[in-house]
Design a protein around this motif. Structure first.
Motif, PDB file in Angstrom:
ATOM      1  N   TYR A   1       7.439   6.031 -67.407  1.00 32.43           N
ATOM      2  CA  TYR A   1       7.198   7.155 -66.892  1.00 32.43           C
ATOM      3  C   TYR A   1       5.735   7.433 -67.317  1.00 32.43           C
ATOM      4  O   TYR A   1       5.405   7.035 -68.322  1.00 32.43           O
TER       5      TYR A   1
ATOM      6  N   HIS B   1      12.672  10.204 -59.346  1.00 37.36           N
ATOM      7  CA  HIS B   1      13.050   8.970 -59.961  1.00 37.36           C
ATOM      8  C   HIS B   1      14.563   8.743 -60.004  1.00 37.36           C
ATOM      9  O   HIS B   1      15.101   7.863 -60.978  1.00 37.36           O
TER      10      HIS B   1
ATOM     11  N   SER C   1       7.392  16.268 -63.190  1.00 38.19           N
ATOM     12  CA  SER C   1       8.503  16.089 -64.171  1.00 38.19           C
ATOM     13  C   SER C   1       8.588  16.801 -65.602  1.00 38.19           C
ATOM     14  O   SER C   1       7.462  16.956 -65.909  1.00 38.19           O
TER      15      SER C   1
ATOM     16  N   GLU D   1      14.640  12.291 -67.634  1.00 31.10           N
ATOM     17  CA  GLU D   1      13.482  12.968 -66.962  1.00 31.10           C
ATOM     18  C   GLU D   1      14.103  13.638 -66.150  1.00 31.10           C
ATOM     19  O   GLU D   1      15.038  13.373 -65.409  1.00 31.10           O
TER      20      GLU D   1
ATOM     21  N   LYS E   1      20.907   9.427 -66.454  1.00 30.40           N
ATOM     22  CA  LYS E   1      20.577   9.220 -64.939  1.00 30.40           C
ATOM     23  C   LYS E   1      21.608   9.854 -64.325  1.00 30.40           C
ATOM     24  O   LYS E   1      22.836   9.863 -64.596  1.00 30.40           O
TER      25      LYS E   1
END
Length: 151
Positions: A138, A34, A144, A110, A74
């Motif tokens: 998600y 991701h 994950s 994540e 992120k």
């Protein structure tokens, strides 16, 4: 260490992000990767920071706005030569502070579930994140782990 908003045009950051994506694809099945590429990180809902010691890149991280009250961490990555020196912790602290400044209620993320992601999970736990169910787009994925921090 100086943490600054980055326009993603520099060669050093492009190389680090290429390395990041390549590594994610080495250790994670493709459908479970991701991580954002350069174009994804240039999206208007993403703010990207890089950490520097003079002209030397140390690491990076980003904050994606999910809605007016929540964000997602992120692209956390530390340059290999600077691993375990507090770079990621300082970048994460910067991202948390920005989320608070934006008056977000929570910050989500994540990350991977395999042993390679153990240090990342430990970092997030030290900063007050807790495990949670999938969020946003998600879905449940054995590769994950999902985490959140209430702000």
């Amino acid at each position: 260490m100086q943490i600054r908003e980055d326009d993603l045009t520099g060669q050093q950051i492009a190389e680090l992000l290429r390395e990041h994506l390549a590594h994610m694809h080495e250790i994670t099945p493709p459908e479970s990767v991701h991580a954002l590429d350069l174009d994804g990180l240039r999206s208007p809902d993403v703010t990207f920071w890089s950490a520097w010691d003079g002209e030397e890149l140390l690491g990076c991280g980003a904050l994606k706005e999910l809605d007016s009250k929540s964000g997602e961490v992120k692209s956390m990555r530390t340059v290999r030569a600077h691993l375990r020196q507090g770079v990621a912790s300082k970048i994460l602290t910067h991202i948390i502070a920005e989320a608070k400044r934006r008056s977000y209620d929570c910050l989500n993320l994540e990350t991977g579930s395999s042993a390679e992601f153990g240090p990342a999970q430990a970092l997030y736990l030290r900063h007050g994140f807790e495990y949670r169910d999938p969020f946003g787009d998600y879905i449940e994925d054995p590769n994950s782990v999902f985490m959140t921090k209430m702000l």
